[in-house]
Scaffold this active site. Sequence first.
Site, PDB file in Angstrom:
ATOM      1  N   LYS A  46       0.877  -1.042  -0.150  1.00  0.00           N
ATOM      2  CA  LYS A  46       0.256   0.082  -0.026  1.00  0.00           C
ATOM      3  C   LYS A  46       0.787   1.209  -0.181  1.00  0.00           C
ATOM      4  O   LYS A  46       1.757   1.572   0.818  1.00  0.00           O
ATOM      5  CB  LYS A  46      -1.036  -0.049   1.277  1.00  0.00           C
ATOM      6  CG  LYS A  46      -1.850   1.149   1.389  1.00  0.00           C
ATOM      7  CD  LYS A  46      -2.776   1.186   2.314  1.00  0.00           C
ATOM      8  CE  LYS A  46      -3.707   2.546   2.432  1.00  0.00           C
ATOM      9  NZ  LYS A  46      -4.589   2.369   3.366  1.00  0.00           N
TER      10      LYS A  46
ATOM     11  N   LYS B  32      -2.170  -1.674  -3.918  1.00  0.00           N
ATOM     12  CA  LYS B  32      -2.780  -0.121  -3.936  1.00  0.00           C
ATOM     13  C   LYS B  32      -2.046   0.977  -4.008  1.00  0.00           C
ATOM     14  O   LYS B  32      -0.968   1.114  -3.167  1.00  0.00           O
ATOM     15  CB  LYS B  32      -3.749  -0.680  -2.596  1.00  0.00           C
ATOM     16  CG  LYS B  32      -4.673   0.706  -2.316  1.00  0.00           C
ATOM     17  CD  LYS B  32      -5.257   0.704  -1.120  1.00  0.00           C
ATOM     18  CE  LYS B  32      -6.178   1.963  -0.803  1.00  0.00           C
ATOM     19  NZ  LYS B  32      -6.650   1.897   0.578  1.00  0.00           N
TER      20      LYS B  32
HETATM   21  C1  PBG Z   1      -7.642   3.557   5.311  1.00  0.00           C
HETATM   22  C2  PBG Z   1      -7.664   3.201   3.907  1.00  0.00           C
HETATM   23  C3  PBG Z   1      -7.535   4.211   2.742  1.00  0.00           C
HETATM   24  C4  PBG Z   1      -8.318   3.609   1.852  1.00  0.00           C
HETATM   25  C5  PBG Z   1      -8.468   2.383   2.089  1.00  0.00           C
HETATM   26  N1  PBG Z   1      -8.554   2.124   3.572  1.00  0.00           N
HETATM   27  C6  PBG Z   1      -7.067   5.646   2.810  1.00  0.00           C
HETATM   28  C7  PBG Z   1      -5.711   5.963   3.533  1.00  0.00           C
HETATM   29  O1  PBG Z   1      -4.711   5.098   3.741  1.00  0.00           O
HETATM   30  O2  PBG Z   1      -5.788   7.115   3.568  1.00  0.00           O
HETATM   31  C8  PBG Z   1      -8.189   4.274   0.504  1.00  0.00           C
HETATM   32  C9  PBG Z   1      -9.352   3.641  -0.504  1.00  0.00           C
HETATM   33  C10 PBG Z   1      -9.405   4.665  -1.713  1.00  0.00           C
HETATM   34  O3  PBG Z   1      -8.845   5.575  -1.955  1.00  0.00           O
HETATM   35  O4  PBG Z   1     -10.238   4.343  -2.569  1.00  0.00           O
HETATM   36  N2  PBG Z   1      -6.609   2.948   5.959  1.00  0.00           N
END
Ligand code: PBG
Length: 321
Positions: free
Chosen positions: A194, A247
């Site tokens: 991520k 992601k």
């Molecule tokens: C939170 C989380 C995020 C997303 C999914 N879970 C945002 C972040 O890490 O700030 C992002 C999903 C998206 O942008 O569609 N832990």
Amino acid sequence: MHIRPRRNRKTQAIRSLVEETKVTTDDLIFPLFLLEGTNQKIEVESMPGIYRLSVDLMLKEIEACMNLGITAFDVFPVVPEHYKDKLGTKGYDSKFFYLTALREIKKQFPEAAIMTDVAMDPYSSDGHDGLVVDGKILNDETLEILGKMALAQAETGIDILGPSDMMDGRVGYIREVLDENGFEEVSIMSYSAKYASAFYGPFRDALDSAPKAGDKKTYQMNPANQREALIEADLDVDEGADFLMVKPALAYLDVIKLFKDSYSQPIAAYNVSGEYAMLKAAAEKGWLEYDKVMAETLLSIKRAGADIILTYHAKEFAQLA
Ligand code: PBG
């Protein structure tokens, strides 16, 4: 010329025969945003067509999607500010509206695959995925909180936990807590790679979950790094992850391909909020044909190696199919 590649493109019937990749609704997970209360429906301004819904309306939305062939959903809570605190305690309060809604959803749709999010940010007054003390995000102290959240979510009957926090060791920690409490059947889809991406902006609008101070660069990965993703994924595999996720998706297709070539676990890709917003914005201006670029986008993510795609396009894709 003996070899004329155009022969394999001459009719639709031939093109269909040689088609290498096909996206179907079976591949998709539809993320949903849950509001407290009843009869609540608020569009996310930066994600046209995506609504935050109270549980009664979410049940109807899930039913509509199931009728279109979508059977997997990832539910995120929109937590009002007054519930947030330093420790994110609402994240493991079994009477909190997120957890009661999950119970209702599973009761009404036992056959659906329901995924949840394990991270502190929706519940944290600091807006970070981990516990903040003196401006630092503490790793091991956060694990305890994540373990409580994971257990509280598992108790609702959901199918897949999605640790999205990027703390070190959290997959193993959560696996152990689950197993010790008789939840060995609950799956873990780890957000393995991520990245600290600017493409999450609209999601943070939807949840009102942006960090109050600083950024997420001490836990989410540097977008410049590919090999580091293997360190994360190796750990997640060792710690018992059932699925590995990359992601965002589009700016990281190389990482999806790398995971597909390196691991036997199913690979998921999260086609995130900013990627959705880009297509919607261009379509609203009449600059792109939405249906076509949407289908091509999902195809590219699958072709890169994703077995599963989390995408806000899911319902519209199913409506086209
Ligand atoms: C939170 C989380 C995020 C997303 C999914 N879970 C945002 C972040 O890490 O700030 C992002 C999903 C998206 O942008 O569609 N832990």
